[in-house]
Design a protein around this motif. Sequence first.
Motif, PDB file in Angstrom:
ATOM      1  N   ARG A 430      68.628  24.615  24.834  1.00  0.00           N
ATOM      2  CA  ARG A 430      69.548  25.633  24.295  1.00  0.00           C
ATOM      3  C   ARG A 430      70.859  24.991  23.858  1.00  0.00           C
ATOM      4  O   ARG A 430      71.364  25.268  22.766  1.00  0.00           O
ATOM      5  CB  ARG A 430      69.840  26.710  25.337  1.00  0.00           C
ATOM      6  CG  ARG A 430      70.909  27.696  24.846  1.00  0.00           C
ATOM      7  CD  ARG A 430      71.433  28.601  25.938  1.00  0.00           C
ATOM      8  NE  ARG A 430      70.442  29.597  26.318  1.00  0.00           N
ATOM      9  CZ  ARG A 430      70.676  30.556  27.238  1.00  0.00           C
ATOM     10  NH1 ARG A 430      71.848  30.616  27.836  1.00  0.00           N
ATOM     11  NH2 ARG A 430      69.751  31.437  27.544  1.00  0.00           N
ATOM     12  N   GLY A 433      70.475  23.121  20.759  1.00  0.00           N
ATOM     13  CA  GLY A 433      70.432  24.055  19.634  1.00  0.00           C
ATOM     14  C   GLY A 433      71.811  24.519  19.226  1.00  0.00           C
ATOM     15  O   GLY A 433      72.140  24.587  18.036  1.00  0.00           O
ATOM     16  N   GLU A 446      67.043  25.523  15.071  1.00  0.00           N
ATOM     17  CA  GLU A 446      65.923  26.447  15.263  1.00  0.00           C
ATOM     18  C   GLU A 446      64.829  25.819  16.125  1.00  0.00           C
ATOM     19  O   GLU A 446      64.269  26.450  17.027  1.00  0.00           O
ATOM     20  CB  GLU A 446      65.354  26.852  13.908  1.00  0.00           C
ATOM     21  CG  GLU A 446      64.203  27.840  14.003  1.00  0.00           C
ATOM     22  CD  GLU A 446      63.610  28.161  12.639  1.00  0.00           C
ATOM     23  OE1 GLU A 446      62.369  28.217  12.549  1.00  0.00           O
ATOM     24  OE2 GLU A 446      64.376  28.347  11.670  1.00  0.00           O
ATOM     25  N   ARG A 447      64.530  24.549  15.864  1.00  0.00           N
ATOM     26  CA  ARG A 447      63.499  23.885  16.668  1.00  0.00           C
ATOM     27  C   ARG A 447      63.874  23.855  18.146  1.00  0.00           C
ATOM     28  O   ARG A 447      63.031  24.090  19.018  1.00  0.00           O
ATOM     29  CB  ARG A 447      63.255  22.468  16.140  1.00  0.00           C
ATOM     30  CG  ARG A 447      62.456  22.425  14.848  1.00  0.00           C
ATOM     31  CD  ARG A 447      62.077  21.009  14.473  1.00  0.00           C
ATOM     32  NE  ARG A 447      63.174  20.288  13.862  1.00  0.00           N
ATOM     33  CZ  ARG A 447      63.407  20.234  12.549  1.00  0.00           C
ATOM     34  NH1 ARG A 447      62.614  20.888  11.708  1.00  0.00           N
ATOM     35  NH2 ARG A 447      64.415  19.537  12.067  1.00  0.00           N
ATOM     36  N   PHE A 449      65.926  25.929  19.704  1.00  0.00           N
ATOM     37  CA  PHE A 449      65.912  27.272  20.269  1.00  0.00           C
ATOM     38  C   PHE A 449      64.490  27.760  20.523  1.00  0.00           C
ATOM     39  O   PHE A 449      64.241  28.479  21.501  1.00  0.00           O
ATOM     40  CB  PHE A 449      66.655  28.245  19.355  1.00  0.00           C
ATOM     41  CG  PHE A 449      68.151  28.073  19.352  1.00  0.00           C
ATOM     42  CD1 PHE A 449      68.846  27.847  20.529  1.00  0.00           C
ATOM     43  CD2 PHE A 449      68.870  28.145  18.159  1.00  0.00           C
ATOM     44  CE1 PHE A 449      70.228  27.683  20.527  1.00  0.00           C
ATOM     45  CE2 PHE A 449      70.244  27.984  18.144  1.00  0.00           C
ATOM     46  CZ  PHE A 449      70.926  27.762  19.325  1.00  0.00           C
ATOM     47  N   VAL A 450      63.553  27.407  19.661  1.00  0.00           N
ATOM     48  CA  VAL A 450      62.153  27.775  19.897  1.00  0.00           C
ATOM     49  C   VAL A 450      61.674  27.164  21.217  1.00  0.00           C
ATOM     50  O   VAL A 450      60.989  27.811  22.014  1.00  0.00           O
ATOM     51  CB  VAL A 450      61.263  27.323  18.722  1.00  0.00           C
ATOM     52  CG1 VAL A 450      59.789  27.419  19.088  1.00  0.00           C
ATOM     53  CG2 VAL A 450      61.552  28.174  17.485  1.00  0.00           C
ATOM     54  N   ASP A 460      67.639  33.097  24.042  1.00  0.00           N
ATOM     55  CA  ASP A 460      67.094  31.989  23.266  1.00  0.00           C
ATOM     56  C   ASP A 460      66.157  32.499  22.174  1.00  0.00           C
ATOM     57  O   ASP A 460      66.130  31.971  21.058  1.00  0.00           O
ATOM     58  CB  ASP A 460      66.358  31.009  24.179  1.00  0.00           C
ATOM     59  CG  ASP A 460      67.308  30.284  25.115  1.00  0.00           C
ATOM     60  OD1 ASP A 460      68.430  29.973  24.687  1.00  0.00           O
ATOM     61  OD2 ASP A 460      66.938  30.044  26.273  1.00  0.00           O
ATOM     62  N   ALA A 464      66.634  31.797  18.101  1.00  0.00           N
ATOM     63  CA  ALA A 464      65.572  31.280  17.232  1.00  0.00           C
ATOM     64  C   ALA A 464      65.213  32.283  16.149  1.00  0.00           C
ATOM     65  O   ALA A 464      65.096  31.937  14.966  1.00  0.00           O
ATOM     66  CB  ALA A 464      64.344  30.928  18.074  1.00  0.00           C
TER      67      ALA A 464
END
Length: 559
Positions: A430, A433, A446-447, A449-450, A460, A464
Amino acid sequence: MSDLVRETGEALVAAAEAGDGKAVRRMSGFFVFRALVDEGIPYWERAAPVSSWAAFTLARYRKIRGDRAEAERLYRSFAGTSGDCAYGLGVLLGEDGDSEAQAWFRTGWEDWRRLDCKIELGKGIAAQGRPGEAAAFLMDGAGLGDIAVFRWVELFEAMQKTLDDAAASLDAAGSPAEAAGSILDLAGLRDSLSAYPGLLAPTEELYLRAADLSASDPYPHSYILLEHARTLYAAGGRADDCAALLHRAGDLGLHAASSALAGIAQDRGDLAEAERAYTAAAEAGEPDSVFNLALMYEAVFRLDDAEHWYRRYLDLFPDDPEVPGQLAHVARKRSIDATALRERVADLPRLRAAAEAGDARAGYLFGSSLWTWKQGSAREMLPWILPLAEEGDAEAADLVAELYGRLGKASLRDRRRLRAAELGDLNACRQAGLLSNHHKDWQQAERWFVRSASDGDGLDAFFAGKLMAQRESFAEAEPLLRHAWAQGEHEAYGPEAAGYYGVVLHRLGRSAEAVPLLEAAAESWSRIVLRHSDDVDVIARAPNVPELLKEARAAAGAG
């Protein structure tokens, strides 16, 4: 979009080969501001050998994504001919504590008159203990358009004034009490010692002068010794000198010196010594020790002792507004089974001994326990936790990042956070991100957060899904935002989650479902946007929820 990306990328490479720097900069902006860094990287790689701006841009994203060695190589390739790369290289080296950084800042200032390089040079002069000289350097030739330098000038002039005023007061001091009064304001420099370590020498010289002038009177003399010791401790290192000063002050009858020794022991995780020193000072009536002893007992669930000392503090200060709340905390904690915590406290000496014998996990358990209980300082706990992080433990790596952050070492914090994220720590994912988001590397954000949303955390999932919605990947964003809204309707991020979830549903043709969500968000949307009012790029990526609400209502009515 793919055709436009390819055409722009090929044009960027052609412009680089033709030496058209303005075109390279303009077309690089296409990739950056449309959140297409992934797509831009192959073209910057091709252009970097012949274009300083391509090399600078690629280096920036290599650094953000954690490849500092490649970033340094790229910056160096043009640092002698590009002010951007000279500055970028100086910043990178400076973050590593490399003195070469100042040479590149000087190049950036003298060859290209970059104001950011001049500011870094001024900060370097101040860090050597010459804040007045730093302020004069920054002001030399400064014009109205150089507003960025003025806050640094103000800071450095204030530092120099503090030193000069103390020196002048000591020159005029006619008694030990006046000598002690002369050094009162020097305490304000302590928070600056980490960034400007050279301030310690002139500050310490003033403490030594004051100590000489006050030697005939135990009370002001002991106070000066205490303040000198506190400054040494704030600077880090020289622990023996610091302890010697405090013991001398204590021998002169200053109970606050015992309290300071207790605080240092507590910072180091030596709770037995902290208890002994706090108790000695508290029994002598030193107020801070009374309160700190109560806090320490509460943290390790010695609740009867905590209550006793909180009440002793109330005897000293019956109108204190904080202690009744602390006593209420103690009362609530009496219902908690703290057996495991008390066992861990009792196990601290064994863990410390094992850590000193080379057991990295024991060191982590020792340091992280104390940090969790607010019984150890970041500076003192870091050496205990670092070995396990170096062995590749994700949780330890994330805690190391937190400790560096508390110490004000942002670059080390970010690097350690990326490492912890790569090792799989979800909190670190996180934070990685958020870091990428701050640098507008939205695809990388984004990666992360995913990954951080993989444990089902609603916030989270929102982070994302929001980024997916902004790049118009609505079907991909929908389940994440649905989950975020289900978990976060009543959380602080709830209205924004409702807005993005409503946008996604509307764009997917589910306008009737979108309307109540957009209605929930529309009323507060202007306030949500205002949170980002200092960042035009972030504002530009936000949807216009009130307008989309009108569209959704119309579409739902037509349906």
